[in-house]
Design a protein around this motif. Structure first.
Motif, PDB file in Angstrom:
ATOM      1  N   SER A 314       1.069   2.928   2.889  1.00 27.94           N
ATOM      2  CA  SER A 314       0.437   1.654   2.513  1.00 27.94           C
ATOM      3  C   SER A 314       0.326   0.727   3.720  1.00 27.94           C
ATOM      4  O   SER A 314      -0.669   0.007   3.876  1.00 27.94           O
ATOM      5  N   THR A 381      -3.657  -1.691  -1.250  1.00 27.45           N
ATOM      6  CA  THR A 381      -2.342  -1.530  -0.607  1.00 27.45           C
ATOM      7  C   THR A 381      -1.236  -1.478  -1.657  1.00 27.45           C
ATOM      8  O   THR A 381      -0.336  -0.619  -1.595  1.00 27.45           O
ATOM      9  N   ILE A 384      -1.394   1.853  -3.583  1.00 20.96           N
ATOM     10  CA  ILE A 384      -0.750   2.969  -2.880  1.00 20.96           C
ATOM     11  C   ILE A 384       0.763   2.890  -3.047  1.00 20.96           C
ATOM     12  O   ILE A 384       1.426   3.887  -3.359  1.00 20.96           O
TER      13      ILE A 384
END
Length: 416
Positions: A314, A381, A384
């Motif tokens: 991430s 982000t 993930i």
């Protein structure tokens, strides 16, 4: 402000547009391909043909194309020297473009022979670019800290592509053995930190004051940053090859320190600005710096305390797309109108009514694009990190919509 930057050393040719517009098309395509890579993000397995294709389309197709196009113009603006050979630039564009198309085909269908063949062509294209830029910079009567940053970035680019072609050859002949992993991580480090980050730093030293009309700021910090970067990079690479995690962590902390110094320098510039209201493109570029700060600070902690592969993935995503890609989007909002205005209208000043630079871009649409992109980047982000498929697909949908609008906005400039 911008027309004054176009000196006798900086005639606007078609060459930068070839790279910039090809890069924008690549940007749109990669946001489509990333849909196919979402299952890999969910599984936490990012080493596969789809994400290899997306990564190289991002860095070599989108970011590299724009960087090359911008450098063919901005090197002249920043360093006040003419490009060594525009003809070589055209040759390099076609060689590099053919190489990238073949390379992406080889990654997507995972064909090692294709990777090696077109990888060599891509390397040749980049080497021609490095040669052209180095010859250009060598014509400067005296080197500056800006030129030193650009030269250092080119050195790291050279290292990156040599490692890249070695990794591609390994797919076919499997000769690297245990050092493959070390070279792979070094390839990422020299590419995203050594090449792209130093390049953004170098041009920011020129563009931030120019865009914000700043004067009287200090120049001590940028002159100290480059040696710090090299120390951090060398320590991290030595740690990768020796297996000493403490060296990797210390190296990344030093690199992060350098990033903080860059932030402090930008803050100093903005405090001395005459232009109180910053436009949306410049605000986006500043926001990208903050996006990059998060992974820069967390990389050493993640590796030092072994906080997990998912967090690392991430952070890498946020660094590449939040720092590098988002910076490019913000600066393109300024660069494309500047190039087009100078080429089409600069000779008409005083003889006809010409539009203002700000009239060439739709600021309201740009604000929607950049805000949507920021929301998508943050959502992806988090998706993930938390392995949330619904959030990943929703965020990528926002990013794709923003990419479509961004592509439209850029191409629309050339109708004005």
């Amino acid at each position: 402000m911008f027309p004054a930057a176009a000196t006798s050393n900086t005639p606007i040719s078609k060459l930068p547009f070839y790279f910039l517009l090809t890069g924008v098309v690549a940007f749109l395509l990669l946001n489509v391909i990333l849909y196919l890579g979402i299952p890999s993000f969910i599984d936490g397995n990012v080493r596969g043909p789809v994400l290899w294709t997306a990564a190289h389309l991002t860095l070599l197709g989108w970011a590299m194309m724009v960087a090359m196009g911008a450098m063919y113009q901005l090197v002249s603006v920043a360093l006040q020297v003419p490009i060594y050979s525009e003809k070589l630039g055209y040759i390099q564009f076609f060689v590099y473009t053919i190489g990238i198309l073949g390379l992406l085909h080889g990654f997507f269908w995972f064909q090692p022979s294709v990777l090696v063949t077109f990888g060599i062509l891509t390397v040749i294209g980049i080497l021609l670019f490095i040669f052209n830029m180095c010859k250009t910079i060598s014509m400067m009567p005296e080197q500056t800290y800006i030129s030193q940053f650009i030269l250092s970035a080119l050195v790291y680019l050279f290292i990156t592509i040599l490692i890249g072609i070695t990794l591609a050859a390994n797919f076919k002949w499997s000769f690297l053995g245990e050092i493959y992993q070390n070279l792979f991580y070094t390839h990422i480090l020299t590419g995203v930190v050594g090449w792209f980050t130093l390049l953004i730093f170098g041009f920011s030293f020129k563009m931030v004051p120019m865009f914000s009309l700043s004067h009287g700021f200090g120049e001590t910090l940028p002159k100290r940053m480059l040696p710090i970067t090299h120390i951090g990079m060398i320590a991290t690479i030595l740690g990768l090859f020796t297996g000493f995690m403490i060296l990797i962590v210390v190296g990344l902390i030093i690199v992060a320190l350098n990033y903080i110094l860059f932030l402090l320098h930008v803050k100093d510039i903005l405090q001395k600005r005459m232009k109180k209201k910053l436009d949306v493109g410049f605000t986006t570029a500043i926001m990208a710096v903050l996006f990059g700060l998060v992974p820069m600070l967390l990389f050493p902690l993640t590796l030092g305390f072994n906080l997990g592969n998912r967090l690392l993935i991430s952070l890498v995503y946020l660094f590449i797309f939040g720092w590098i890609s988002y910076s490019i989007m913000g600066y393109m909002y300024k660069i494309v109108p500047f190039l087009w205005w100078t080429k089409k209208y600069s000779d008409l000043i005083g003889r006809a009514n010409v539009p203002l630079l700000k009239d060439l871009m739709n600021e309201r649409l740009a604000r929607i694009i950049f805000i949507t992109t920021a929301i998508g980047l943050i959502g992806f982000t988090i998706g993930i990190l938390a392995s949330l498929s619904s959030l990943l697909y929703l965020s990528q949908t926002l990013l794709l919509v923003a990419a479509i609008l961004f592509t439209y906005m850029v191409f629309e400039v050339f109708r004005k």
